[in-house]
Design a protein around this motif. Structure first.
Motif, PDB file in Angstrom:
ATOM      1  N   ASN A  20       0.856  -1.187   0.000  1.00 46.98           N
ATOM      2  CA  ASN A  20       0.000   0.000   0.000  1.00 46.98           C
ATOM      3  C   ASN A  20       0.894   1.240   0.000  1.00 46.98           C
ATOM      4  OD1 ASN A  20      -2.061   1.845   0.258  1.00 46.98           O
ATOM      5  ND2 ASN A  20      -3.118   0.731   1.889  1.00 46.98           N
ATOM      6  N   PRO A  21       1.499   1.576  -1.157  1.00 46.61           N
ATOM      7  CA  PRO A  21       2.453   2.691  -1.210  1.00 46.61           C
ATOM      8  C   PRO A  21       1.857   4.032  -0.813  1.00 46.61           C
ATOM      9  CG  PRO A  21       1.884   1.914  -3.426  1.00 46.61           C
ATOM     10  CD  PRO A  21       1.359   0.901  -2.456  1.00 46.61           C
ATOM     11  N   ASN A  26       1.643   8.551   3.095  1.00 42.54           N
ATOM     12  CA  ASN A  26       0.837   9.422   3.957  1.00 42.54           C
ATOM     13  C   ASN A  26       1.105   9.188   5.436  1.00 42.54           C
ATOM     14  OD1 ASN A  26      -0.291  10.578   1.720  1.00 42.54           O
ATOM     15  ND2 ASN A  26      -2.270   9.549   1.886  1.00 42.54           N
ATOM     16  N   THR A  27       1.398   7.931   5.798  1.00 36.61           N
ATOM     17  CA  THR A  27       1.744   7.638   7.189  1.00 36.61           C
ATOM     18  C   THR A  27       3.049   8.322   7.571  1.00 36.61           C
ATOM     19  OG1 THR A  27       0.633   5.489   7.028  1.00 36.61           O
ATOM     20  CG2 THR A  27       2.124   5.811   8.886  1.00 36.61           C
ATOM     21  N   LEU A  69       6.610   2.992  13.429  1.00 34.16           N
ATOM     22  CA  LEU A  69       6.652   1.536  13.315  1.00 34.16           C
ATOM     23  C   LEU A  69       5.832   1.067  12.109  1.00 34.16           C
ATOM     24  CD1 LEU A  69       7.571  -1.113  14.688  1.00 34.16           C
ATOM     25  CD2 LEU A  69       5.422  -1.079  15.944  1.00 34.16           C
ATOM     26  N   SER A  70       4.703   1.710  11.864  1.00 39.04           N
ATOM     27  CA  SER A  70       3.883   1.358  10.711  1.00 39.04           C
ATOM     28  C   SER A  70       4.636   1.602   9.407  1.00 39.04           C
ATOM     29  CB  SER A  70       2.586   2.181  10.720  1.00 39.04           C
ATOM     30  OG  SER A  70       1.776   1.847  11.820  1.00 39.04           O
ATOM     31  N   VAL A  71       5.347   2.712   9.338  1.00 48.01           N
ATOM     32  CA  VAL A  71       6.148   3.016   8.148  1.00 48.01           C
ATOM     33  C   VAL A  71       7.235   1.958   7.958  1.00 48.01           C
ATOM     34  CG1 VAL A  71       7.752   4.663   7.115  1.00 48.01           C
ATOM     35  CG2 VAL A  71       5.690   5.492   8.253  1.00 48.01           C
ATOM     36  N   MET A  72       7.896   1.580   9.059  1.00 48.37           N
ATOM     37  CA  MET A  72       8.939   0.547   8.994  1.00 48.37           C
ATOM     38  C   MET A  72       8.364  -0.791   8.544  1.00 48.37           C
ATOM     39  SD  MET A  72      11.082   1.437  12.464  1.00 48.37           S
ATOM     40  CE  MET A  72      12.047  -0.071  12.317  1.00 48.37           C
ATOM     41  N   LYS A  92       2.177 -10.327   6.560  1.00 48.77           N
ATOM     42  CA  LYS A  92       2.022 -10.371   8.014  1.00 48.77           C
ATOM     43  C   LYS A  92       3.021  -9.483   8.745  1.00 48.77           C
ATOM     44  CE  LYS A  92      -0.461 -14.703   8.641  1.00 48.77           C
ATOM     45  NZ  LYS A  92      -0.501 -16.028   9.288  1.00 48.77           N
ATOM     46  N   ILE A  93       4.038  -9.003   8.057  1.00 48.62           N
ATOM     47  CA  ILE A  93       4.915  -8.005   8.676  1.00 48.62           C
ATOM     48  C   ILE A  93       4.097  -6.756   8.980  1.00 48.62           C
ATOM     49  CG2 ILE A  93       6.873  -6.452   8.291  1.00 48.62           C
ATOM     50  CD1 ILE A  93       8.220  -8.630   6.706  1.00 48.62           C
ATOM     51  N   GLU A  94       3.228  -6.379   8.046  1.00 49.61           N
ATOM     52  CA  GLU A  94       2.355  -5.230   8.266  1.00 49.61           C
ATOM     53  C   GLU A  94       1.390  -5.488   9.424  1.00 49.61           C
ATOM     54  OE1 GLU A  94       0.405  -4.056   4.687  1.00 49.61           O
ATOM     55  OE2 GLU A  94       2.197  -4.286   3.458  1.00 49.61           O
TER      56      GLU A  94
END
Length: 346
Positions: A20-21, A26-27, A69-72, A92-94
């Motif tokens: 989801n680029p 945006n995050t 963390l979400s960006v990472m 599942k990393i996301e």
């Protein structure tokens, strides 16, 4: 060898989610805005002695970390998308990022509760005008971040393709039961329909980031209400009380996010509608088939893998079963095993 069984046709990858680029970009912007506001609110809470403002600032600090963390998580999922060590892709990393964000929410709720109770028992004077101004600014930043994240939901595009592999193998284990096995992987990027009570197409990493922003906005509103109440009516107790209310609100949202993400991480999907739909496909066939093993789990947003084992006296092939299951496009990786039983006693 026919074209349908060529090596190129048989090969397939295990990347079931395209990422989801837009959400990632945006995050990242939301992180920058949150960091700036976090510093302003914590500083303002200390200077103007507002527990509600401090609570909002601490809460925002957890958001800055969680959003980062979400960006990472997005970056890691993209980086390792083609790594063969991930048997079912890196989606599942996301989800793990969302789960960890929920843990941050729990921690900050506990801190908010502790500090608010302490301030309620030992009140101190508050500089209301300055604190209200900073809280309002914080709410504005939260609304901007919420707008950024709300518009980040990805849209699927129909450019699917499919390829299947079917091979029968007879095994003699002393029971005279021929054994057929079909392993297929078909991809369809058109948005599948599901009746799950929780949106299976939802980006859980993005949802975690969005919840963080929403809880920040809620605590900002509570802080403003408390500060106005104290300024206009001298109700100083409203400030720490709203901190407690905010802590409870954050805990409720954190629990929901933990429950949702942990189900995915632990593959607790056997009670989802798609599982019953697989059973219905088999039951509706004009054949005598018995399901001896069934596993269904999520491998992407709105996408599932399935392992199905059947026992039958009928001359049915795994390829035939796989074709029947294609009616459910959310099944993107299907393995079918058919065990042909020995002839029934005369």
């Amino acid at each position: 060898m026919s074209e349908s069984l060529s090596i190129d046709k048989l090969k397939h990858h295990h990347r079931f989610d395209e990422g989801n680029p837009l959400a990632e970009r945006n995050t990242r912007w939301a992180v920058y805005l949150t960091l700036v506001m976090m510093v302003a609110e914590i500083s303002g809470g200390i200077i103007y002695n507002s527990m509600a403002l401090l609570a909002d600032g601490w809460h925002m600090s957890s958001h800055a970390l969680a959003l980062g963390l979400s960006v990472m998580a997005y970056a890691a999922a993209r980086k390792y998308a083609r790594d063969p060590r991930f048997a079912f892709g890196t989606w599942k990393i996301e989800v793990l990022g969302g789960y960890t964000s929920a843990l941050f929410l729990v921690a900050i709720a506990a801190l908010m509760l502790y500090e608010s109770v302490s301030r309620l028992l030992s009140p101190s004077p508050i500089q209301y005008d300055q604190a209200i101004w900073i809280a309002a600014l914080g709410l504005s930043v939260n609304l901007i971040c919420a707008w950024l994240l709300k518009g980040s939901h990805s849209h699927d595009h129909g450019h699917g393709h499919s390829h299947g592999l079917s091979h029968d193998k007879g095994h003699d284990h002393g029971h005279q039961k021929p054994h057929s096995h079909d392993h297929s992987n078909h991809h369809n990027h058109a948005a599948p329909k599901t009746s799950d009570s929780v949106d299976a197409h939802e980006d859980l990493n993005l949802r975690a980031a969005y919840i963080h922003v929403l809880t920040d906005a809620a605590t900002s509103v509570l802080a403003i209400v408390a500060l106005f109440g104290g300024k206009l009516w001298g109700a100083d107790w409203l400030d720490p009380l709203m901190g407690i209310v905010g802590a409870v609100l954050v805990s409720v949202w954190a629990y929901g996010l933990l429950k949702q993400t942990s189900r995915v991480l632990l593959d607790a999907n056997m009670d989802e509608p798609i599982t019953e739909e697989v059973r219905e496909v088999i039951a509706d066939l004009p054949l005598k088939l018995e399901i001896t093993d069934l596993h269904v789990w999520r491998v992407g947003r709105g996408k599932y893998a399935c392992i199905l084992a059947l026992a039958t006296h009928e001359p049915v092939t795994p390829e035939f079963i796989r074709e029947q299951l294609k009616v459910h496009e959310e099944l993107v990786h299907v393995s079918v095993e058919v065990n042909h039983l020995s002839a029934e006693p005369g």
